[in-house]
Design a protein around this motif. Structure first.
Motif, PDB file in Angstrom:
ATOM      1  N   GLY A  67       0.810  -1.217   0.000  1.00  0.00           N
ATOM      2  CA  GLY A  67       0.000   0.000   0.000  1.00  0.00           C
ATOM      3  C   GLY A  67       0.842   1.266   0.000  1.00  0.00           C
ATOM      4  O   GLY A  67       2.076   1.227  -0.036  1.00  0.00           O
ATOM      5  N   THR A  68       0.160   2.403   0.059  1.00  0.00           N
ATOM      6  CA  THR A  68       0.872   3.700   0.028  1.00  0.00           C
ATOM      7  C   THR A  68       0.987   4.329   1.410  1.00  0.00           C
ATOM      8  O   THR A  68       1.690   5.315   1.587  1.00  0.00           O
ATOM      9  N   GLY A  69       0.259   3.757   2.373  1.00  0.00           N
ATOM     10  CA  GLY A  69       0.274   4.352   3.715  1.00  0.00           C
ATOM     11  C   GLY A  69      -0.706   5.502   3.843  1.00  0.00           C
ATOM     12  O   GLY A  69      -0.822   6.132   4.887  1.00  0.00           O
ATOM     13  N   LYS A  70      -1.436   5.771   2.756  1.00  0.00           N
ATOM     14  CA  LYS A  70      -2.379   6.887   2.754  1.00  0.00           C
ATOM     15  C   LYS A  70      -3.804   6.349   2.744  1.00  0.00           C
ATOM     16  O   LYS A  70      -4.104   5.368   2.073  1.00  0.00           O
ATOM     17  N   THR A  71      -4.689   7.001   3.501  1.00  0.00           N
ATOM     18  CA  THR A  71      -6.106   6.647   3.466  1.00  0.00           C
ATOM     19  C   THR A  71      -6.710   7.315   2.237  1.00  0.00           C
ATOM     20  O   THR A  71      -6.666   8.538   2.101  1.00  0.00           O
ATOM     21  N   VAL A  72      -7.247   6.507   1.342  1.00  0.00           N
ATOM     22  CA  VAL A  72      -7.767   7.023   0.075  1.00  0.00           C
ATOM     23  C   VAL A  72      -9.289   7.113   0.121  1.00  0.00           C
ATOM     24  O   VAL A  72      -9.973   6.146   0.454  1.00  0.00           O
ATOM     25  N   ARG A  73      -9.810   8.292  -0.240  1.00  0.00           N
ATOM     26  CA  ARG A  73     -11.260   8.505  -0.278  1.00  0.00           C
ATOM     27  C   ARG A  73     -11.751   8.240  -1.706  1.00  0.00           C
ATOM     28  O   ARG A  73     -11.288   8.889  -2.642  1.00  0.00           O
ATOM     29  N   VAL A  74     -12.684   7.303  -1.836  1.00  0.00           N
ATOM     30  CA  VAL A  74     -13.143   6.863  -3.157  1.00  0.00           C
ATOM     31  C   VAL A  74     -14.564   7.349  -3.433  1.00  0.00           C
ATOM     32  O   VAL A  74     -15.472   7.130  -2.624  1.00  0.00           O
ATOM     33  N   LEU A  75     -14.729   7.990  -4.581  1.00  0.00           N
ATOM     34  CA  LEU A  75     -16.045   8.407  -5.062  1.00  0.00           C
ATOM     35  C   LEU A  75     -16.437   7.474  -6.206  1.00  0.00           C
ATOM     36  O   LEU A  75     -15.645   7.240  -7.124  1.00  0.00           O
ATOM     37  N   VAL A  76     -17.649   6.926  -6.153  1.00  0.00           N
ATOM     38  CA  VAL A  76     -18.131   6.035  -7.216  1.00  0.00           C
ATOM     39  C   VAL A  76     -19.388   6.623  -7.863  1.00  0.00           C
ATOM     40  O   VAL A  76     -20.351   6.970  -7.164  1.00  0.00           O
ATOM     41  N   PHE A  77     -19.340   6.718  -9.188  1.00  0.00           N
ATOM     42  CA  PHE A  77     -20.528   7.101  -9.951  1.00  0.00           C
ATOM     43  C   PHE A  77     -21.246   5.820 -10.366  1.00  0.00           C
ATOM     44  O   PHE A  77     -20.726   5.047 -11.179  1.00  0.00           O
ATOM     45  N   LYS A  82     -25.572  -1.354  -8.536  1.00  0.00           N
ATOM     46  CA  LYS A  82     -24.128  -1.058  -8.535  1.00  0.00           C
ATOM     47  C   LYS A  82     -23.795  -0.008  -7.475  1.00  0.00           C
ATOM     48  O   LYS A  82     -22.725  -0.035  -6.876  1.00  0.00           O
ATOM     49  N   ALA A  83     -24.719   0.910  -7.226  1.00  0.00           N
ATOM     50  CA  ALA A  83     -24.514   1.912  -6.165  1.00  0.00           C
ATOM     51  C   ALA A  83     -24.504   1.223  -4.800  1.00  0.00           C
ATOM     52  O   ALA A  83     -23.660   1.513  -3.945  1.00  0.00           O
ATOM     53  N   ASN A  84     -25.435   0.274  -4.612  1.00  0.00           N
ATOM     54  CA  ASN A  84     -25.493  -0.482  -3.348  1.00  0.00           C
ATOM     55  C   ASN A  84     -24.232  -1.327  -3.165  1.00  0.00           C
ATOM     56  O   ASN A  84     -23.694  -1.440  -2.060  1.00  0.00           O
ATOM     57  N   GLU A  85     -23.765  -1.914  -4.273  1.00  0.00           N
ATOM     58  CA  GLU A  85     -22.553  -2.738  -4.235  1.00  0.00           C
ATOM     59  C   GLU A  85     -21.340  -1.882  -3.839  1.00  0.00           C
ATOM     60  O   GLU A  85     -20.490  -2.307  -3.046  1.00  0.00           O
ATOM     61  N   ALA A  86     -21.291  -0.676  -4.398  1.00  0.00           N
ATOM     62  CA  ALA A  86     -20.171   0.234  -4.095  1.00  0.00           C
ATOM     63  C   ALA A  86     -20.159   0.609  -2.618  1.00  0.00           C
ATOM     64  O   ALA A  86     -19.103   0.619  -1.971  1.00  0.00           O
ATOM     65  N   LEU A  87     -21.332   0.895  -2.070  1.00  0.00           N
ATOM     66  CA  LEU A  87     -21.421   1.232  -0.644  1.00  0.00           C
ATOM     67  C   LEU A  87     -20.981   0.055   0.217  1.00  0.00           C
ATOM     68  O   LEU A  87     -20.239   0.211   1.188  1.00  0.00           O
ATOM     69  N   ALA A  88     -21.412  -1.151  -0.167  1.00  0.00           N
ATOM     70  CA  ALA A  88     -21.056  -2.358   0.584  1.00  0.00           C
ATOM     71  C   ALA A  88     -19.555  -2.632   0.521  1.00  0.00           C
ATOM     72  O   ALA A  88     -18.971  -3.187   1.460  1.00  0.00           O
ATOM     73  N   ALA A  89     -18.943  -2.226  -0.588  1.00  0.00           N
ATOM     74  CA  ALA A  89     -17.502  -2.473  -0.768  1.00  0.00           C
ATOM     75  C   ALA A  89     -16.629  -1.431  -0.058  1.00  0.00           C
ATOM     76  O   ALA A  89     -15.411  -1.555  -0.040  1.00  0.00           O
ATOM     77  N   GLY A  90     -17.264  -0.401   0.492  1.00  0.00           N
ATOM     78  CA  GLY A  90     -16.497   0.580   1.260  1.00  0.00           C
ATOM     79  C   GLY A  90     -16.237   1.894   0.568  1.00  0.00           C
ATOM     80  O   GLY A  90     -15.356   2.667   0.986  1.00  0.00           O
ATOM     81  N   ALA A  91     -17.003   2.207  -0.502  1.00  0.00           N
ATOM     82  CA  ALA A  91     -16.843   3.507  -1.161  1.00  0.00           C
ATOM     83  C   ALA A  91     -17.211   4.614  -0.173  1.00  0.00           C
ATOM     84  O   ALA A  91     -18.127   4.460   0.637  1.00  0.00           O
TER      85      ALA A  91
END
Length: 228
Positions: A67-77, A82-91
């Protein structure tokens, strides 16, 4: 420009005429990272390509083993399942038109942007604002995908995107100064192997012209790129 005392002290540890093996360079970069925060370790690689030509572009993504050691904030369109899946995956953020409007209003509270292919028409409206920041989703880097779970997991695990700029240089993080030497070495080797594999067929002559390792506030350490 006057250099600070810590930078000057770090500079004394480095032989500017020497090309360091990766193991030596990693040990040195840890010694020269003297800031009060956990500095990012970055590599700058100058390539023997002409980025003005489409067939000499070098771009891709690779998951660093540590990893990079950085907490990455992910935005999913995405919409619907697929929106529910993204939320479940930690977006961190999921949306569609609402997110487009938010970004058009000046919000950039995310580090990486992922989109399902059917959303690219919508996301395309943001090309002028996302493009210059390097945030536009792209199939080559795995950020345009129907498998949003995998895309999010890879990003959170330490996926980094590398892309040659107009001066033919790739700048990319390989971890934090607090990482132990073995982790930094393995991350560095993984990234360099990916860049080597991405060599365009149209590139002539020496591909890796030079490589320099440094921490956020530290001096550059020249690498013996033949060791990769």
């Amino acid at each position: 420009m006057k250099k600070g005392k810590k930078y000057s002290d770090s500079l004394k540890l480095i032989d500017r005429t020497k090309l360091y093996d990766p193991e030596e360079a990693v040990a040195l970069v840890k010694q020269t990272a003297k800031a009060k925060f956990d500095e990012t370790v970055e590599i700058s690689v100058r390539l023997g390509v002409d980025p003005r030509h489409a067939d000499q572009q070098v771009r891709g993504a690779v998951v660093l083993p540590h990893g990079t050691g950085k907490t990455v904030r992910v935005l999913v369109f995405a919409k619907g399942d697929k929106a529910n899946e993204a939320l479940a995956a930690g977006a961190d953020f999921v949306g569609a038109e609402d997110m487009v409007a938010k970004i058009q209003g000046g919000w950039f509270g995310f580090d990486v942007c992922v989109a399902t292919p059917d959303m690219m028409g919508l996301v395309g409206r943001l090309g002028r604002v996302l493009g210059p920041k390097g945030l536009m989703p792209n199939p080559k880097s795995g950020t345009v995908s129907m498998d949003v779970t995998r895309a999010i997991n890879d990003i959170k695990a330490g996926k980094v995107e590398y892309r040659v700029d107009k001066t033919a240089i790739i700048h990319c993080p390989v971890g934090k100064a607090s990482f132990d030497e073995v982790k930094l070495q393995e991350n560095l080797r993984t990234l360099m192997e990916a860049i080597l594999k991405a060599k365009p067929a149209a590139a002539k002559g020496t591909y890796i012209r030079s490589a320099v390792l440094s921490s956020t506030m530290g001096p550059g350490i020249k690498l013996n790129s033949l060791k990769f």
